[in-house]
Design a protein around this motif. Structure first.
Motif, mmCIF file in Angstrom:
data_model
loop_
_atom_site.group_PDB
_atom_site.id
_atom_site.type_symbol
_atom_site.label_atom_id
_atom_site.label_comp_id
_atom_site.label_asym_id
_atom_site.label_seq_id
_atom_site.Cartn_x
_atom_site.Cartn_y
_atom_site.Cartn_z
ATOM 1 N N GLY A 25 22.201 -120.594 80.780
ATOM 2 C CA GLY A 25 20.776 -120.673 80.507
ATOM 3 C C GLY A 25 19.917 -120.040 81.586
ATOM 4 N N SER A 28 18.434 -116.582 81.017
ATOM 5 C CA SER A 28 17.449 -116.360 79.963
ATOM 6 C C SER A 28 16.165 -115.721 80.489
ATOM 7 C CB SER A 28 17.136 -117.676 79.249
ATOM 8 O OG SER A 28 16.633 -118.640 80.164
ATOM 9 N N TRP A 29 15.637 -116.228 81.620
ATOM 10 C CA TRP A 29 14.353 -115.716 82.125
ATOM 11 C C TRP A 29 14.351 -115.470 83.630
ATOM 12 C CZ3 TRP A 29 10.268 -113.910 79.489
ATOM 13 C CH2 TRP A 29 10.220 -114.186 78.119
ATOM 14 N N ASP A 131 14.909 -110.730 78.419
ATOM 15 C CA ASP A 131 14.508 -112.130 78.487
ATOM 16 C C ASP A 131 13.834 -112.591 77.203
ATOM 17 O OD1 ASP A 131 15.526 -111.914 80.970
ATOM 18 O OD2 ASP A 131 13.710 -112.384 82.071
ATOM 19 N N SER A 134 16.454 -113.137 74.573
ATOM 20 C CA SER A 134 17.320 -114.301 74.810
ATOM 21 C C SER A 134 16.864 -115.511 73.989
ATOM 22 C CB SER A 134 17.336 -114.655 76.300
ATOM 23 O OG SER A 134 16.088 -115.199 76.724
ATOM 24 N N SER A 135 15.575 -115.587 73.676
ATOM 25 C CA SER A 135 15.072 -116.732 72.920
ATOM 26 C C SER A 135 15.672 -116.816 71.529
ATOM 27 C CB SER A 135 13.535 -116.665 72.810
ATOM 28 O OG SER A 135 12.934 -116.777 74.076
ATOM 29 N N TYR A 153 21.320 -126.405 78.489
ATOM 30 C CA TYR A 153 20.778 -125.049 78.376
ATOM 31 C C TYR A 153 19.336 -125.000 78.883
ATOM 32 C CZ TYR A 153 18.650 -120.919 76.354
ATOM 33 O OH TYR A 153 17.947 -119.763 76.194
ATOM 34 N N PHE A 154 18.522 -125.979 78.495
ATOM 35 C CA PHE A 154 17.122 -125.962 78.914
ATOM 36 C C PHE A 154 16.967 -126.273 80.401
ATOM 37 C CE2 PHE A 154 16.256 -126.168 74.358
ATOM 38 C CZ PHE A 154 15.217 -125.264 74.269
ATOM 39 N N GLU A 157 17.406 -122.932 81.773
ATOM 40 C CA GLU A 157 16.194 -122.140 81.551
ATOM 41 C C GLU A 157 15.112 -122.519 82.558
ATOM 42 O OE1 GLU A 157 13.274 -122.372 77.993
ATOM 43 O OE2 GLU A 157 14.762 -120.878 77.419
ATOM 44 N N SER A 160 15.846 -121.025 85.861
ATOM 45 C CA SER A 160 15.582 -119.588 85.924
ATOM 46 C C SER A 160 14.233 -119.298 86.560
ATOM 47 C CB SER A 160 15.646 -118.969 84.524
ATOM 48 O OG SER A 160 14.521 -119.356 83.745
ATOM 49 N N SER A 220 25.347 -115.407 85.001
ATOM 50 C CA SER A 220 25.074 -115.838 83.638
ATOM 51 C C SER A 220 26.066 -115.218 82.661
ATOM 52 C CB SER A 220 23.641 -115.458 83.244
ATOM 53 O OG SER A 220 23.345 -115.862 81.925
#
Length: 481
Positions: A25, A28-29, A131, A134-135, A153-154, A157, A160, A220
């Protein structure tokens, strides 16, 4: 399962797999977030100056072509889309872009007679594509795992944003002192003194920071590989057969997964068929399930447990999509663009504390959502309403800049920091809770959750861009009052 597995078990989750999910995760960003926190070090060397953030904002919105194309591909190709290959592709693009930034972030060229940071802007577009996309890729991938792993996962995130912020703080980003500098008027040759900010040199260069982002993207990608191919992680995969009726197969949120093979002590499901080893050799050893309806099962490959679940109503499903778009609009689009206007009037320390503590509250709220999951819409509505009220207060402080409420009071910095931290925590908790509900609905629901996340973010960012750059309703506070 072995002693090693029992060692890492904690209730319904495996701690090692949960950690790997979080590391996945992070990718992701982390690239875009890292670039944003590094801006104070980069801006003095780039021709755009502090106009650079407005350029980057527009580029990020243009990069939403990535999730649009992926969502369209999901809709058209359905089960034929090679998701693993696309995830590897975007992670590779992100890693290569970070590596190239380490060498070319200061490269400029002239466009329409003006000097621009061409390499930085082009590579930023690729990072934003990664990024944003990835959503709509990472969330559907999480449908492979049981619902308990969604919070992992969050948390990743949230990290990140937190991890690059902490590294940037260690680098010394934002450290400044106000100095009384003598300024000579060229016309009158008369000097006068002005208090101006003096930014300290970072403890390590920008190039090293981009090497760090490159390493995070590689990490990642490695986590994604483990989740897909390491047998220890694959034991945590969940395969779901969802009740499917021909008359409802096209309804919103339906799931039509039908090509899996599930093994248990009692037999094997393969495609639409059930093979019972106890009746091998008999003519009735294969039971073909009806094409019109399949049993609603949630089968965990490590425990072979079977349990039914209830689906969200269509009205609730659509309501949650609207809610996730609203949450994303204010948390990803509106407030990040006005944070300097809201916090800097209370001092440079208040601004950096608000940024750092908000970044910490994000993964903490996700972990709390794992320990205390939400079971009702009423709670989510209440938390979102409180978060929206806090967002309104933050917006008011930004509009009132450079003299917002309590700016000259000792309580002012504490109030604005608490508002930012509490807002981030409540909204993060609500977002994770909604995504957990969508996880129970299956892969297509997670795809729409990711898509509406980007839609909300784009609308919020574009609206704020107009407010800041076109209608100019915000006024910056001086760095040295």
């Amino acid at each position: 399962m072995g002693k090693g597995r029992n060692l890492f078990n904690c209730g319904e989750i495996n701690i090692f797999v949960y950690f790997v999910v979080a590391m996945f995760g992070v990718g992701s960003w982390v690239a875009v977030n890292g670039l944003w926190v590094e801006l104070p070090v980069m801006v003095p060397y780039l021709p755009e100056g502090w106009k650079l953030p407005s350029y980057l904002t527009v580029i990020i919105q243009l990069a939403n072509v990535g999730p649009i194309l992926v969502t369209f591909a999901y809709t058209c190709s359905k089960d034929s889309l090679n998701e693993k290959a696309i995830v590897y592709l975007i992670l590779t693009v992100g890693a290569v872009a970070c590596l190239l930034l380490a060498f070319f972030w200061r490269a400029t060229s002239y466009i329409a007679g003006e000097e621009h940071s061409t390499a930085l802007l082009v590579l930023q577009f690729f990072l934003a594509c990664v990024d944003c996309t990835s959503s709509v890729l990472f969330l559907p991938f999480m449908s492979l795992f049981r619902v308990e792993y969604m919070t992992g996962y969050f948390i990743g995130e949230g990290l990140s944003g937190l991890i690059p912020s902490l590294v940037a703080l260690g680098q010394g980003v934002g450290k400044m002192t106000c100095q009384n500098i003598s300024i000579v008027n060229e016309t009158t040759n008369i000097s006068h003194y002005e208090i101006q900010p003096f930014y300290h040199e970072p403890t390590f260069p920008v190039e090293d920071f981009f090497f760090f982002l490159f390493a995070m993207m590689i990490m990642s990608g490695s986590a994604f590989t483990l989740l897909n191919y390491l047998p220890y992680c694959k034991k945590e995969h969940t395969v779901e057969y969802v009740m499917e009726d021909n008359t409802e197969s096209s309804s919103l949120g339906s799931n039509s997964n039908s090509h899996y093979e599930l093994s248990s002590d009692q037999g094997t499901f393969q495609g639409d068929s059930y093979h019972d080893p106890s009746t091998a050799g008999h003519s009735n050893s294969e039971l073909v399930l009806s094409n019109k309806k399949r049993p609603s099962l949630a089968i965990c490959t490590d425990t072979h447990s079977v349990s039914a679940r209830e689906s969200l109503s269509k009205r609730t499903y659509i309501y949650y999509l609207i809610l996730i778009a609203w949450i994303s609009a204010i948390s990803n689009g509106v407030l990040p663009s006005i944070q300097t206007y809201s916090c800097l009037p209370y001092g440079n320390s208040a601004y950096h504390l608000a940024v750092t503590l908000s970044s910490i509250s994000n993964p903490v709220a996700c972990f709390v959502a794992f320990l205390l999951p939400v079971a009702t819409t009423i709670v989510i509505n209440g938390l979102t309403l409180i978060g929206t009220c806090l967002a309104a207060f933050i917006l008011v402080t930004a509009v009132q800049s450079p003299t917002p409420l309590l700016y000259d009071s000792e309580a002012g910095p504490a109030v604005v920091i608490i508002a930012w931290v509490t807002f981030t925590a409540l909204i993060s908790y609500s977002k994770v809770s909604i995504a957990t509900f969508f996880r129970k609905e299956g892969k297509q629901a997670l795809l729409w959750c990711g898509a509406l996340t980007q839609v909300g973010s784009v609308i919020g960012a574009l609206l704020t861009y107009l407010l800041v750059n076109v209608w100019t309703i915000f006024e910056s506070a001086p760095a040295c009052p």
